[in-house]
Write an enzyme that holds these catalytic residues in place. Structure first.
Site, PDB file in Angstrom:
ATOM      1  N   CYS A  80     -28.537 -33.881   1.726  1.00  0.00           N
ATOM      2  CA  CYS A  80     -29.499 -35.602   1.226  1.00  0.00           C
ATOM      3  C   CYS A  80     -28.466 -36.014   2.678  1.00  0.00           C
ATOM      4  O   CYS A  80     -27.520 -35.854   3.034  1.00  0.00           O
ATOM      5  CB  CYS A  80     -28.532 -36.562   0.092  1.00  0.00           C
ATOM      6  SG  CYS A  80     -28.433 -35.073  -1.808  1.00  0.00           S
TER       7      CYS A  80
ATOM      8  N   CYS B 153     -13.620 -40.040 -10.132  1.00  0.00           N
ATOM      9  CA  CYS B 153     -14.714 -39.457  -9.615  1.00  0.00           C
ATOM     10  C   CYS B 153     -14.421 -38.044  -9.218  1.00  0.00           C
ATOM     11  O   CYS B 153     -13.307 -37.736  -8.250  1.00  0.00           O
ATOM     12  CB  CYS B 153     -15.506 -40.159  -8.659  1.00  0.00           C
ATOM     13  SG  CYS B 153     -17.032 -39.801  -7.837  1.00  0.00           S
TER      14      CYS B 153
ATOM     15  N   CYS C  62     -21.792 -28.795  -0.538  1.00  0.00           N
ATOM     16  CA  CYS C  62     -23.486 -28.719  -1.189  1.00  0.00           C
ATOM     17  C   CYS C  62     -24.343 -28.638  -0.970  1.00  0.00           C
ATOM     18  O   CYS C  62     -24.636 -28.778   0.266  1.00  0.00           O
ATOM     19  CB  CYS C  62     -23.961 -30.517  -1.266  1.00  0.00           C
ATOM     20  SG  CYS C  62     -24.805 -30.915  -2.702  1.00  0.00           S
TER      21      CYS C  62
ATOM     22  N   GLU D 240     -12.086 -34.356  -2.607  1.00  0.00           N
ATOM     23  CA  GLU D 240     -11.715 -35.532  -2.519  1.00  0.00           C
ATOM     24  C   GLU D 240     -11.876 -35.482  -4.022  1.00  0.00           C
ATOM     25  O   GLU D 240     -13.391 -35.585  -4.683  1.00  0.00           O
ATOM     26  CB  GLU D 240     -12.857 -35.564  -1.019  1.00  0.00           C
ATOM     27  CG  GLU D 240     -12.329 -35.667   0.034  1.00  0.00           C
ATOM     28  CD  GLU D 240     -12.239 -36.298   0.906  1.00  0.00           C
ATOM     29  OE1 GLU D 240     -11.656 -36.755   1.690  1.00  0.00           O
ATOM     30  OE2 GLU D 240     -13.959 -37.014   0.551  1.00  0.00           O
TER      31      GLU D 240
ATOM     32  N   CYS E 203     -25.468 -38.188   2.357  1.00  0.00           N
ATOM     33  CA  CYS E 203     -24.291 -37.901   1.980  1.00  0.00           C
ATOM     34  C   CYS E 203     -23.931 -37.526   3.117  1.00  0.00           C
ATOM     35  O   CYS E 203     -23.869 -36.452   3.513  1.00  0.00           O
ATOM     36  CB  CYS E 203     -24.501 -37.498   0.661  1.00  0.00           C
ATOM     37  SG  CYS E 203     -23.166 -36.877  -0.605  1.00  0.00           S
TER      38      CYS E 203
ATOM     39  N   GLU F  40     -23.149 -30.709  -6.342  1.00  0.00           N
ATOM     40  CA  GLU F  40     -24.138 -31.048  -7.003  1.00  0.00           C
ATOM     41  C   GLU F  40     -23.576 -30.963  -8.205  1.00  0.00           C
ATOM     42  O   GLU F  40     -23.530 -29.124  -8.564  1.00  0.00           O
ATOM     43  CB  GLU F  40     -25.567 -30.412  -6.885  1.00  0.00           C
ATOM     44  CG  GLU F  40     -26.872 -30.372  -7.749  1.00  0.00           C
ATOM     45  CD  GLU F  40     -26.816 -31.421  -8.337  1.00  0.00           C
ATOM     46  OE1 GLU F  40     -26.757 -31.568 -10.235  1.00  0.00           O
ATOM     47  OE2 GLU F  40     -26.937 -32.643  -7.939  1.00  0.00           O
TER      48      GLU F  40
ATOM     49  N   CYS G 228     -19.873 -43.514  -2.930  1.00  0.00           N
ATOM     50  CA  CYS G 228     -21.231 -43.034  -3.045  1.00  0.00           C
ATOM     51  C   CYS G 228     -21.415 -41.797  -1.610  1.00  0.00           C
ATOM     52  O   CYS G 228     -21.977 -43.176  -1.457  1.00  0.00           O
ATOM     53  CB  CYS G 228     -21.835 -43.203  -4.073  1.00  0.00           C
ATOM     54  SG  CYS G 228     -21.654 -44.030  -5.996  1.00  0.00           S
TER      55      CYS G 228
END
Length: 349
Positions: A120, A109, A116, A96, A123, A160, A333
């Protein structure tokens, strides 16, 4: 001399070489390829923004056996000030990308990985783990497909960026190449949890980019609980290396602090933040959490945000309270999902 014995088995044919991806090429590699016989083409022509490619580009690609595009647009969600694009990859994954409208242009973005590795808690992108790195060209193509209105880029999508260091840095160099898109490095931001070894390397790069560190805690215990994949990365070293980068490049480094009720919003946390950054080339972005399905975290209240802002300002630390764009289309975010080609979250596939 012994002769070979024929067993009747047929040797496996060598695996077919994968076609070279044109957007992986920097201008020097492009020039070397074009030194061979074939149709003439400018490096800038590689970055044609529309889905229908011009005939001269297609002829050039056919002659050199290069792959011109890899991303296929699967969906496009429009919000008040942002748009989210779902791009399919040839291997069945998808990423995305978000386009954010500002008063002075547009910010892209972009994603740097499929998934990832750092998981997190706040996230969505890391819930299915890391699948693979994106190539430089797959990163670049996201910007190309959004069109020439993009004048700022943040590596803040899925993945990341410093965990795909070489490909992200090559993508930045391709994007800023004067023979191609000629985007200014000063308009590019790497947003990272802060990998010490990579921050050390980034300090020595001759690139006037911007750096944002996702900090989110003032103690190692709390940060490890929020970012399990970064347990081995000491907060003190991350902050030190980021500040060293800032001093080396005469720039300000931004530290993002997601204020989470009952987790990192105590008076002691505020005092530790002030001690870390008072008198340093740093600014703090205070943020609220953007809800993610299945994650039991709460959004902080206005009073707590104001107390943190006021305390940091009294310590002489530049501070901004950020409310990110894209929540209306699940594109803010931390809200981008790792998806398969059909758009289903891979964490539950």
């Amino acid at each position: 001399m012994l002769s070979a014995v024929h067993t009747g088995t047929v040797a496996a044919s060598p695996r077919a070489a994968k076609p070279q991806f044109a957007l992986d090429l920097d201008s020097a590699a492009f020039a070397r390829l074009c030194a061979e016989n074939g149709p003439a083409l400018s490096y800038r022509a590689l970055f044609w923004p529309h889905a229908d490619l011009p005939k001269d580009l297609v002829r050039w690609g056919d002659h050199h056996g290069t792959e011109l595009r890899r991303l296929t647009l699967k969906s496009r969600d429009r919000g008040t000030r942002s748009e989210k694009f779902l791009f399919a990859l040839p291997d069945g994954y998808a990423i995305e990308t978000v386009l954010i409208r500002r008063h002075d242009g547009y910010t892209a973005c972009v994603s740097s990985q499929v998934g990832c590795a750092f998981a997190c808690r706040f996230c969505a992108s890391g819930q299915a783990g890391l699948k693979r790195n994106l190539t430089p060209g797959e990163i670049v193509e996201q910007i190309v497909r959004l069109g020439p209105k993009v004048n700022r880029i943040v590596f803040m999508g899925i993945g990341e960026p410093l965990n795909n260091y070489d490909n992200v840095l090559k993508a930045i160099r391709i994007l800023r190449d004067r023979a191609g898109l000629a985007l200014p490095a000063s308009g590019m931001t790497i947003s990272t949890i802060g990998i010490p070894k990579a921050l050390k390397a980034l300090r020595e790069e001759h690139l006037k980019i911007n750096l944002t560190i996702s900090l989110h805690a003032t103690t190692q215990q709390v940060r490890s609980s929020l970012i399990p994949g970064a347990r081995k990365h000491e907060i003190a070293e991350i902050v030190s290396r980021a500040l060293s980068w800032a001093e080396r490049h005469s720039r300000i480094v931004t530290f993002v602090y997601l204020v989470l009720p009952g987790i990192n919003d105590t008076r002691a946390d505020l005092e530790r933040l002030c001690a870390m950054f008072s008198g340093q080339p740093a600014r703090i972005n205070l943020m609220r959490w953007n809800p993610v399905d299945g994650v039991a975290l709460r959004r902080t209240d206005d009073g707590t945000l104001a107390a943190f802002r006021d305390g940091l300002e009294r310590a002489g630390i530049p501070v901004v309270v950020r409310d990110t764009q894209g929540r209306d289309i699940t594109a803010a975010c931390g809200q981008l999902w790792l998806r398969d080609l059909n758009g289903s979250p891979l964490a539950t596939a």
